[in-house]
Design a protein around this motif. Structure first.
Motif, PDB file in Angstrom:
ATOM      1  N   CYS A  73      60.445  28.378  41.417  1.00 13.50           N
ATOM      2  CA  CYS A  73      61.165  28.208  42.834  1.00 13.50           C
ATOM      3  C   CYS A  73      62.576  27.846  42.449  1.00 13.50           C
ATOM      4  N   LEU A  74      63.362  28.019  43.304  1.00 14.92           N
ATOM      5  CA  LEU A  74      64.653  27.645  43.219  1.00 14.92           C
ATOM      6  C   LEU A  74      65.025  26.118  44.105  1.00 14.92           C
ATOM      7  N   VAL A  75      65.551  25.481  43.794  1.00 18.75           N
ATOM      8  CA  VAL A  75      65.527  24.058  44.261  1.00 18.75           C
ATOM      9  C   VAL A  75      67.082  23.764  44.543  1.00 18.75           C
ATOM     10  N   THR A  76      67.538  23.440  45.856  1.00 20.50           N
ATOM     11  CA  THR A  76      69.049  23.076  45.933  1.00 20.50           C
ATOM     12  C   THR A  76      69.204  21.612  46.407  1.00 20.50           C
ATOM     13  N   LEU A  77      69.713  20.628  45.622  1.00 25.50           N
ATOM     14  CA  LEU A  77      69.903  19.277  46.157  1.00 25.50           C
ATOM     15  C   LEU A  77      71.231  18.906  46.418  1.00 25.50           C
ATOM     16  N   ARG A  78      71.374  18.111  47.334  1.00 25.46           N
ATOM     17  CA  ARG A  78      72.688  17.814  47.743  1.00 25.46           C
ATOM     18  C   ARG A  78      73.210  16.251  47.398  1.00 25.46           C
ATOM     19  N   GLU A  79      72.371  15.652  46.583  1.00 26.28           N
ATOM     20  CA  GLU A  79      72.449  14.287  45.956  1.00 26.28           C
ATOM     21  C   GLU A  79      72.026  14.292  44.214  1.00 26.28           C
ATOM     22  N   GLY A  80      71.951  13.259  43.943  1.00 29.88           N
ATOM     23  CA  GLY A  80      71.631  13.172  42.524  1.00 29.88           C
ATOM     24  C   GLY A  80      70.733  11.983  42.076  1.00 29.88           C
ATOM     25  N   LYS A  81      69.401  11.812  42.548  1.00 31.43           N
ATOM     26  CA  LYS A  81      69.010  10.515  42.110  1.00 31.43           C
ATOM     27  C   LYS A  81      68.221  10.989  40.783  1.00 31.43           C
ATOM     28  N   TYR A  82      67.702   9.892  40.098  1.00 30.89           N
ATOM     29  CA  TYR A  82      67.183   9.523  38.612  1.00 30.89           C
ATOM     30  C   TYR A  82      65.927  10.962  38.730  1.00 30.89           C
ATOM     31  N   HIS A  83      65.791  11.758  37.728  1.00 29.69           N
ATOM     32  CA  HIS A  83      64.668  12.521  37.750  1.00 29.69           C
ATOM     33  C   HIS A  83      64.335  13.286  39.160  1.00 29.69           C
ATOM     34  N   GLN A  84      65.324  13.487  39.856  1.00 28.58           N
ATOM     35  CA  GLN A  84      65.095  13.709  41.344  1.00 28.58           C
ATOM     36  C   GLN A  84      64.080  15.078  41.478  1.00 28.58           C
TER      37      GLN A  84
END
Ligand code: URA
Length: 235
Positions: free
Chosen positions: A175-186
């Motif tokens: 899959c492709l995942v798009t995050l808008r933050e950056g938590k540890y091992h998110q």
């Protein structure tokens, strides 16, 4: 305006002391003229040469690295090989740091710079810059996983994640995942919470900056003027 010895030292090729000696030796020219003193101020963008070879007088450096698995994203580590070790010596001495870390086993786009303001603009909470990851999991992804990402995943320890995108690909373990933050091992923790552990992870983009498909793992290049403009570098 910047001091000439400081400009020379900022290339990483010479220490400040060596830069002063270089200027005094007469090997340095500014716009074709041998300067009087190492402390002379030089205008931004002026042509500075050493033995006739132009040097880069830009204040900030922006490097795209295709991080391979097996190196850590810090600038120094007592035991591990760091991403800085993948750059030439002169780039190791100019204060570059990674804009957002990747895990040791994660591959893909890493931006390194000495421009703290840009790093802040891309990383500060509240900026919500998109980061896109290609992911392979142990298991079969379902539309329900995408729906859960849309709502916002709560991790095992109670941490709440912002809504994120999970795009299913033809192979159900990809899959492709798009995050808008950056938590540890998110990404790993979000998918673990769905019972689909990540087995491979690669970052493809940060905001408008995309990993150059022609750049093999372990290789780097400086950003193009177009890439720098798209990120608002040096503003
Ligand atoms: N999410 C992770 O789990 N690891 C990374 O390296 C980046 C995002």
């Amino acid at each position: 305006m910047e001091r000439l010895d400081k400009i020379l030292a900022s290339t990483g090729k010479w220490s400040r002391k060596e830069a002063k000696a270089l200027v005094k030796s007469g090997r340095v020219k500014v716009e074709g003229v041998i300067p009087a003193r190492p402390e002379d101020k030089v205008a931004e963008g002026a042509l500075v040469t050493v033995d006739g070879h132009p040097i880069c007088t830009e204040k900030y450096i922006y490097v795209m690295l295709h991080k391979p698995a097996g190196v850590v994203s810090s600038t120094e580590d007592p035991r591990e090989k760091t991403v800085l070790h993948l750059l030439p010596k002169e780039l190791q001495r100019v204060g570059l740091f990674p804009v957002g870390r990747l895990d040791k086993d994660t591959e893909g786009l890493l931006l390194l710079t000495n421009d703290g303001l840009l790093a802040h603009r891309l990383l500060a909470p509240g900026k919500h810059v998109d980061k896109v990851y290609y992911v392979e999991v142990d298991g079969a992804l379902e539309p329900e996983d995408a729906a859960a990402f849309q709502v916002g995943i709560t991790l095992a320890d109670g941490t709440e994640c912002l809504p994120a995108d999970l795009e299913l690909l033809p192979r159900r373990d990809q899959c492709l995942v798009t995050l808008r933050e950056g938590k540890y091992h998110q990404v790993k923790r979000m998918l673990a919470s769905r019972g689909k552990p990540v087995v491979y992870l690669k970052r493809l983009s940060i905001g408008p900056l995309e990993l150059d498909r022609g750049l093999p793992p372990g290789r780097w290049r400086v950003l193009t003027p177009g890439e720098k403009a798209s990120l608002g570098c040096g503003q």
